[in-house]
Design an enzyme around this catalytic site. Structure first.
Site, short mmCIF file in Angstrom:
data_model
loop_
_atom_site.label_atom_id
_atom_site.label_comp_id
_atom_site.label_asym_id
_atom_site.label_seq_id
_atom_site.Cartn_x
_atom_site.Cartn_y
_atom_site.Cartn_z
CB THR A 1 -53.97 -61.72 -19.61
OG1 THR A 1 -52.83 -61.39 -18.55
CG2 THR A 1 -54.65 -60.89 -20.19
CG ASN A 2 -51.45 -64.11 -13.29
OD1 ASN A 2 -50.89 -65.47 -13.07
ND2 ASN A 2 -49.44 -63.87 -13.12
CD GLN A 3 -52.12 -68.68 -18.94
OE1 GLN A 3 -50.94 -69.32 -18.66
NE2 GLN A 3 -52.93 -69.04 -20.68
#
Length: 170
Positions: free
Chosen positions: A39-41
């Site tokens: 989920t880290n962009q």
């Protein structure tokens, strides 16, 4: 509360831009890979900066492209007591020798700080460092819901002017 130790710097002699986070989260530490949580962009944001689809590549290929564009990765915090992955839970931090980055990487022109803690501590530690542009960036963490992805991307594109190679034509 256990002590967490960060990852080694990813850089080479052509590094012109470092992106410094705070301290890798549990998943990244477990996998020994920067920005491993899905989920880290981070990879999407940096991909936009360099004009490459980093998300579709394996980790080694991602790092190779960062080096091609003169981008290094590391963290402001080298070790700290922390439960979980949140920056708010960091206690008793010891810092990496970020003051030595310009010495160790003579082509270095800029440092981008990924998130609030990295920015606060990094700017404090590097205040007055000659020859470096210091750029606070919004956190790439999905936990940073105060900003849309588009708002984050606009801020992150500031890094383009420090790339080694010209961007690809669209």
């Amino acid at each position: 509360m256990s002590v967490k130790y960060g990852l080694a710097a990813i850089a080479d002699t052509s590094t012109r831009l470092f992106i410094l986070g705070s301290l890798p989260g549990e998943r990244s530490l477990g996998e020994q890979r920067y920005y491993a949580h899905p989920t880290n962009q981070f990879w999407r944001l940096v991909g936009l900066v360099i004009g490459e689809n980093l998300q579709g590549l394996d980790y080694g290929d991602r790092l190779a492209l960062l080096c091609k564009y003169g981008i290094g990765l590391w963290d402001v915090v080298g070790a700290a007591r922390r439960e979980g992955s949140g920056d708010h839970a960091i206690h008793d931090a010891t810092h990496n020798d970020i003051g030595g980055l310009k010495r160790d990487y003579p082509l270095l022109r800029a440092i981008g700080f990924n998130g609030g803690l990295a920015s606060r501590e990094g700017l404090r530690l590097l205040s007055g460092a000659p020859g470096l542009t210091l750029i606070p960036l919004p956190s790439s963490s999905a936990a940073n819901a105060r900003m849309s992805f588009e708002q984050k991307a606009k801020a992150w594109t500031e890094l383009r002017r420090f790339l080694t190679l010209p961007l690809k034509e669209s």
